[in-house]
Design a protein around this motif. Sequence first.
Motif, PDB file in Angstrom:
ATOM      1  N   UNK A  48      -7.204 115.411  -1.004  1.00  0.00           N
ATOM      2  CA  UNK A  48      -6.765 114.288  -0.043  1.00  0.00           C
ATOM      3  C   UNK A  48      -5.543 114.085  -1.254  1.00  0.00           C
ATOM      4  N   UNK A  49      -4.416 112.855  -0.462  1.00  0.00           N
ATOM      5  CA  UNK A  49      -3.662 112.890  -1.123  1.00  0.00           C
ATOM      6  C   UNK A  49      -4.045 111.480  -1.996  1.00  0.00           C
ATOM      7  N   UNK A  63      -6.673 113.895  -5.138  1.00  0.00           N
ATOM      8  CA  UNK A  63      -7.713 113.698  -6.098  1.00  0.00           C
ATOM      9  C   UNK A  63      -8.954 114.318  -5.024  1.00  0.00           C
ATOM     10  N   UNK A  64     -10.353 114.436  -5.478  1.00  0.00           N
ATOM     11  CA  UNK A  64     -11.049 115.236  -4.699  1.00  0.00           C
ATOM     12  C   UNK A  64     -10.811 114.746  -3.223  1.00  0.00           C
ATOM     13  N   UNK A  71     -19.271 119.866  -7.072  1.00  0.00           N
ATOM     14  CA  UNK A  71     -20.557 120.452  -6.686  1.00  0.00           C
ATOM     15  C   UNK A  71     -20.606 120.850  -6.416  1.00  0.00           C
ATOM     16  N   UNK A  72     -20.104 120.816  -4.724  1.00  0.00           N
ATOM     17  CA  UNK A  72     -20.022 121.747  -3.885  1.00  0.00           C
ATOM     18  C   UNK A  72     -20.132 123.639  -4.141  1.00  0.00           C
ATOM     19  N   UNK A  73     -18.487 122.899  -4.394  1.00  0.00           N
ATOM     20  CA  UNK A  73     -17.571 124.485  -4.865  1.00  0.00           C
ATOM     21  C   UNK A  73     -18.323 125.363  -5.712  1.00  0.00           C
ATOM     22  N   UNK A 113      -7.939 123.879 -12.825  1.00  0.00           N
ATOM     23  CA  UNK A 113      -8.627 123.361 -13.607  1.00  0.00           C
ATOM     24  C   UNK A 113      -9.508 122.203 -13.816  1.00  0.00           C
ATOM     25  N   UNK A 114      -9.628 121.108 -12.404  1.00  0.00           N
ATOM     26  CA  UNK A 114     -10.303 120.457 -12.442  1.00  0.00           C
ATOM     27  C   UNK A 114     -11.487 120.788 -12.124  1.00  0.00           C
TER      28      UNK A 114
END
Length: 139
Positions: A48-49, A63-64, A71-73, A113-114
């Motif tokens: 999301x922004x 940001x996530x 963690x789910x990914x 990367x994140x």
Amino acid sequence: MNYQHIITTPQKHHKNILKKMETLLHKFNFSNGNGKLACFDMDGTLIKTKSGKRFPTCETDWEPRFSTVKSKLHDLHNEGYDIVIITNQGQLKKKKDVQKKTDFLQKINSIITFFDIPMSYIVCSNYGYYRKPCTGPFD
């Protein structure tokens, strides 16, 4: 990581489905290679922004979406799934706007990367056959 940016313009498609040509930008990095895919939309699902605005103000305005996304990914990747981001990005459809494309590639690479796992992406920059929710990205 295996990064490859390819711009494809399809020549012909199914009758009456695709009236005008569209651009598809993609990078494939199938590290598990067993055919199991977990596909996600990018905006509003994975991220999301930061600014809270509907559309990002720059390539770092993200940001996530949820604290558990990373963690789910990782869990899915460890279960043998290859992760694919599928996103519509209409602002990239102008071929002459190189800066927007460069900014977007920086953004998607910083997202990958994140999350710190091998990921693939499919980006549709026009309307039609490749745009979600059509099946074009899987053909």
